[in-house]
Scaffold this active site. Structure first.
Site, PDB file in Angstrom:
ATOM      1  N   SER A 112       0.829  -1.201   0.000  1.00 38.08           N
ATOM      2  CA  SER A 112       0.000   0.000   0.000  1.00 38.08           C
ATOM      3  C   SER A 112       0.865   1.254   0.000  1.00 38.08           C
ATOM      4  O   SER A 112       2.001   1.261   0.470  1.00 38.08           O
ATOM      5  CB  SER A 112      -0.923   0.010   1.211  1.00 38.08           C
ATOM      6  OG  SER A 112      -1.666  -1.181   1.284  1.00 38.08           O
TER       7      SER A 112
HETATM    8  N1  SAH Z   1      -0.805  -4.087   3.931  1.00 35.36           N
HETATM    9  C1  SAH Z   1      -0.250  -4.812   2.812  1.00 35.36           C
HETATM   10  C2  SAH Z   1      -1.154  -4.648   1.611  1.00 35.36           C
HETATM   11  C3  SAH Z   1      -1.180  -5.849   0.739  1.00 35.36           C
HETATM   12  S1  SAH Z   1      -2.415  -5.818  -0.523  1.00 35.36           S
HETATM   13  C4  SAH Z   1       1.144  -4.332   2.549  1.00 35.36           C
HETATM   14  O1  SAH Z   1       1.533  -3.284   3.096  1.00 35.36           O
HETATM   15  O2  SAH Z   1       1.869  -5.014   1.824  1.00 35.36           O
HETATM   16  C5  SAH Z   1      -3.734  -6.704   0.216  1.00 35.36           C
HETATM   17  C6  SAH Z   1      -3.480  -8.121   0.621  1.00 35.36           C
HETATM   18  O3  SAH Z   1      -4.737  -8.664   1.033  1.00 35.36           O
HETATM   19  C7  SAH Z   1      -2.949  -9.048  -0.459  1.00 35.36           C
HETATM   20  O4  SAH Z   1      -1.745  -9.614  -0.040  1.00 35.36           O
HETATM   21  C8  SAH Z   1      -4.063 -10.096  -0.620  1.00 35.36           C
HETATM   22  O5  SAH Z   1      -3.574 -11.390  -0.903  1.00 35.36           O
HETATM   23  C9  SAH Z   1      -4.720 -10.037   0.732  1.00 35.36           C
HETATM   24  N2  SAH Z   1      -6.091 -10.570   0.787  1.00 35.36           N
HETATM   25  C10 SAH Z   1      -7.089 -10.448  -0.122  1.00 35.36           C
HETATM   26  N3  SAH Z   1      -8.207 -11.093   0.299  1.00 35.36           N
HETATM   27  C11 SAH Z   1      -7.906 -11.638   1.512  1.00 35.36           C
HETATM   28  C12 SAH Z   1      -8.626 -12.441   2.451  1.00 35.36           C
HETATM   29  N4  SAH Z   1      -9.887 -12.839   2.248  1.00 35.36           N
HETATM   30  N5  SAH Z   1      -7.990 -12.832   3.577  1.00 35.36           N
HETATM   31  C13 SAH Z   1      -6.704 -12.466   3.813  1.00 35.36           C
HETATM   32  N6  SAH Z   1      -5.971 -11.719   2.973  1.00 35.36           N
HETATM   33  C14 SAH Z   1      -6.551 -11.311   1.826  1.00 35.36           C
END
Ligand code: SAH
Length: 218
Positions: free
Chosen positions: A69
């Protein structure tokens, strides 16, 4: 909760100072959040080829079709999340590369973080170990289910957007706690749901853009 990352080769104080200054201009007011954003080494979470862009206010690829993010949105969500009553336990949905997890670990006593993609979770685990973060518990699981065994949580933050509010997460929110999350498909908005003694309050905030929250494990 205070972490000293000086041993892992921090980018220059000037680069990090610029990030904090920009967050301030963008409207982040909480000094504690600004200090933590300035203290967290974002460059170790992105591919080496992109590490020169690590302190720019952009989202960057972290593999498997996911992104880290943008610093502004992390700061914004965290600022909203710490506005609740207590800071003992927070649940993060979507560990991704673990960057936001490390930010949260400096502001909450214990962070529980759930990620559906096993490979991303393992990489995040390694990074957190390298950073000697000992108050984060990572779990390979589905955020729609949450982590029942660790509930209730004082705050819940979601890094992926569902199209409806997951009931299981509402049930895992402590009284006085708040859930901060994006919701929607193409047109997404940021929302806060707070749990009170006699129910829930729902506040709609600005438009945002997150990856979709997907059901099941991968
Ligand atoms: N805060 C993270 C953002 C990653 S993007 C960072 O700083 O890197 C969002 C993430 O949510 C992805 O890795 C995706 O795989 C995850 N995600 C999507 N749906 C999900 C679910 N149902 N349960 C857990 N994780 C999920």
């Amino acid at each position: 909760m205070k972490h000293d990352f000086s041993g892992i080769g921090m980018t220059s104080a000037r680069t990090r100072g610029r990030l904090v200054e920009r967050l301030r201009q963008q409207g982040i007011r909480n000094e504690e959040v600004l200090a933590v954003m300035g203290n967290t080494p974002r460059h170790i979470f992105v591919d080496e080829a992109l590490s020169h862009r690590a302190y720019d206010d952009v989202s960057l690829p972290i593999g498997l079709g996911q992104t880290i993010s943008q610093p502004y949105i992390v700061a914004r969500m965290v600022e909203l999340a710490i506005g609740g009553a207590r800071r003992d336990k927070i649940l993060e949905v979507g560990t991704g590369c673990g960057y936001q997890t490390v930010v949260l670990a400096q502001l909450f006593k214990t962070v529980y973080s759930v990620e559906r993609i096993a490979q991303l979770l393992e990489r995040a685990r390694t990074r957190l170990r390298d950073l000697r973060i000992s108050n984060a518990r990572l779990k390979h699981g589905d955020g729609f289910i949450g982590i029942t065994e660790a509930a209730p949580f004082d705050a819940i933050v979601m890094a992926a957007a569902p199209t409806y509010v997951p009931d299981a997460l509402l049930a895992q929110l402590a009284v006085g706690g708040r859930m901060v999350f994006p919701i929607g498909t193409v047109d997404q908005e940021l929302r806060i749901i707070e749990r009170t003694e006699d129910g829930f309050t729902d506040t709609k905030l600005e438009k945002v853009r997150f990856v979709p929250m997907l059901p099941g494990l991968a």
